[in-house]
Design an enzyme around this catalytic site. Sequence first.
Site, PDB file in Angstrom:
ATOM      1  CG  ASN A  90      -3.509  -2.658   6.919  1.00 51.64           C
ATOM      2  OD1 ASN A  90      -3.222  -2.424   6.007  1.00 51.64           O
ATOM      3  ND2 ASN A  90      -4.415  -3.502   7.614  1.00 51.64           N
ATOM      4  CE1 TYR A 114      -9.237  -3.557   0.893  1.00 55.17           C
ATOM      5  CE2 TYR A 114      -8.363  -1.550  -0.428  1.00 55.17           C
ATOM      6  CZ  TYR A 114      -8.424  -2.565   0.467  1.00 55.17           C
ATOM      7  OH  TYR A 114      -6.667  -2.814   0.946  1.00 55.17           O
ATOM      8  CG  HIS A 134      -4.814  -6.733  -0.363  1.00 59.40           C
ATOM      9  ND1 HIS A 134      -6.055  -7.045   0.313  1.00 59.40           N
ATOM     10  CD2 HIS A 134      -4.657  -7.272  -1.608  1.00 59.40           C
ATOM     11  CE1 HIS A 134      -6.692  -7.539  -0.367  1.00 59.40           C
ATOM     12  NE2 HIS A 134      -6.059  -8.108  -1.323  1.00 59.40           N
ATOM     13  CE  LYS A 187      -3.730  -2.429   2.443  1.00 59.05           C
ATOM     14  NZ  LYS A 187      -4.245  -2.478   3.522  1.00 59.05           N
ATOM     15  CD  GLU A 239      -8.179  -9.520  -3.733  1.00 60.36           C
ATOM     16  OE1 GLU A 239      -6.965  -9.985  -3.493  1.00 60.36           O
ATOM     17  OE2 GLU A 239      -8.925  -9.330  -2.726  1.00 60.36           O
ATOM     18  NE  ARG A 266      -2.110  -5.835   7.125  1.00 59.24           N
ATOM     19  CZ  ARG A 266      -3.111  -6.578   6.800  1.00 59.24           C
ATOM     20  NH1 ARG A 266      -3.673  -7.480   7.409  1.00 59.24           N
ATOM     21  NH2 ARG A 266      -3.634  -6.336   5.562  1.00 59.24           N
TER      22      ARG A 266
HETATM   23  O1  DGI Z   1      -7.850  -8.649   4.326  1.00 64.78           O
HETATM   24  P1  DGI Z   1      -7.299  -7.329   5.356  1.00 64.78           P
HETATM   25  O2  DGI Z   1      -6.803  -6.243   4.567  1.00 64.78           O
HETATM   26  O3  DGI Z   1      -6.609  -8.075   6.234  1.00 64.78           O
HETATM   27  O4  DGI Z   1      -8.598  -6.863   6.131  1.00 64.78           O
HETATM   28  P2  DGI Z   1      -9.961  -6.597   5.463  1.00 64.78           P
HETATM   29  O5  DGI Z   1     -10.406  -7.055   3.852  1.00 64.78           O
HETATM   30  O6  DGI Z   1     -11.041  -7.006   6.371  1.00 64.78           O
HETATM   31  O7  DGI Z   1     -10.057  -4.917   5.517  1.00 64.78           O
HETATM   32  C1  DGI Z   1      -9.414  -4.578   4.375  1.00 64.78           C
HETATM   33  C2  DGI Z   1      -8.669  -3.195   4.880  1.00 64.78           C
HETATM   34  O8  DGI Z   1      -9.708  -2.367   5.496  1.00 64.78           O
HETATM   35  C3  DGI Z   1      -7.896  -3.421   6.130  1.00 64.78           C
HETATM   36  O9  DGI Z   1      -6.189  -3.754   5.672  1.00 64.78           O
HETATM   37  C4  DGI Z   1      -7.831  -2.263   6.822  1.00 64.78           C
HETATM   38  C5  DGI Z   1      -9.108  -1.603   6.620  1.00 64.78           C
HETATM   39  N1  DGI Z   1      -9.860  -1.847   7.847  1.00 64.78           N
HETATM   40  C6  DGI Z   1     -10.659  -3.158   8.083  1.00 64.78           C
HETATM   41  N2  DGI Z   1     -11.325  -2.979   9.145  1.00 64.78           N
HETATM   42  C7  DGI Z   1     -11.108  -1.563   9.504  1.00 64.78           C
HETATM   43  C8  DGI Z   1     -10.223  -0.950   8.528  1.00 64.78           C
HETATM   44  N3  DGI Z   1      -9.994   0.421   8.732  1.00 64.78           N
HETATM   45  C9  DGI Z   1     -10.284   1.156   9.703  1.00 64.78           C
HETATM   46  N4  DGI Z   1     -10.052   2.375   9.900  1.00 64.78           N
HETATM   47  N5  DGI Z   1     -11.047   0.465  10.821  1.00 64.78           N
HETATM   48  C10 DGI Z   1     -11.541  -1.108  10.905  1.00 64.78           C
HETATM   49  O10 DGI Z   1     -12.294  -1.244  11.574  1.00 64.78           O
END
Ligand code: DGI
Length: 148
Positions: free
Chosen positions: A112, A49, A115, A9, A126, A102
């Site tokens: 973070n 997303y 991805h 990212k 994807e 991370r």
């Molecule tokens: O697959 P991941 O990236 O680990 O997680 P995900 O697909 O559930 O969510 C995608 C991204 O969205 C994640 O890397 C960071 C963001 N995100 C997920 N949950 C939260 C979030 N960002 C914020 N600010 N708060 C959240 O609760």
Amino acid sequence: MEQTYIMIKPDGVQRGLVGDIISRFEQKGFYLKGLKIITVDRALAEKHYADLSAKPFFNGLVEYIISGPVVAMVWEGKNVVVTGRKIIGATNPADSAPGTIRGDFAIDIGRNVIHGSDSVESARKEIALWFPEGTVNWQCSSHPWIYE
Ligand code: DGI
């Protein structure tokens, strides 16, 4: 063999973590089959997303992904989707183990660094979304030293 979509990212690019992150996947034994640095337009970020579009953090997430260049990659290997997620660590860096990307490099969930696809099916979608031009099909000469 299985493939996954991995994306460094904008914070990972800005912070100079590209080389370290690529090294971790290479040293594990995974094969790099696609690689490019690109600026992401809003439509692509929103499509990537789309499953999170109802979440309160969605707009902030899209703004973050389009805020600077990302490094888009396809990595290949046995169980690369699940193992790639282990290398990356938990979504919230507060919960990511030390030794994961991370866990080592991030503090806030909204910064973070990386991805990784969460399933083989997501990976397929994807890779098609981010690499419509296709990837490179090369064979690693170390293969017999990595697989029994
Ligand atoms: O697959 P991941 O990236 O680990 O997680 P995900 O697909 O559930 O969510 C995608 C991204 O969205 C994640 O890397 C960071 C963001 N995100 C997920 N949950 C939260 C979030 N960002 C914020 N600010 N708060 C959240 O609760």
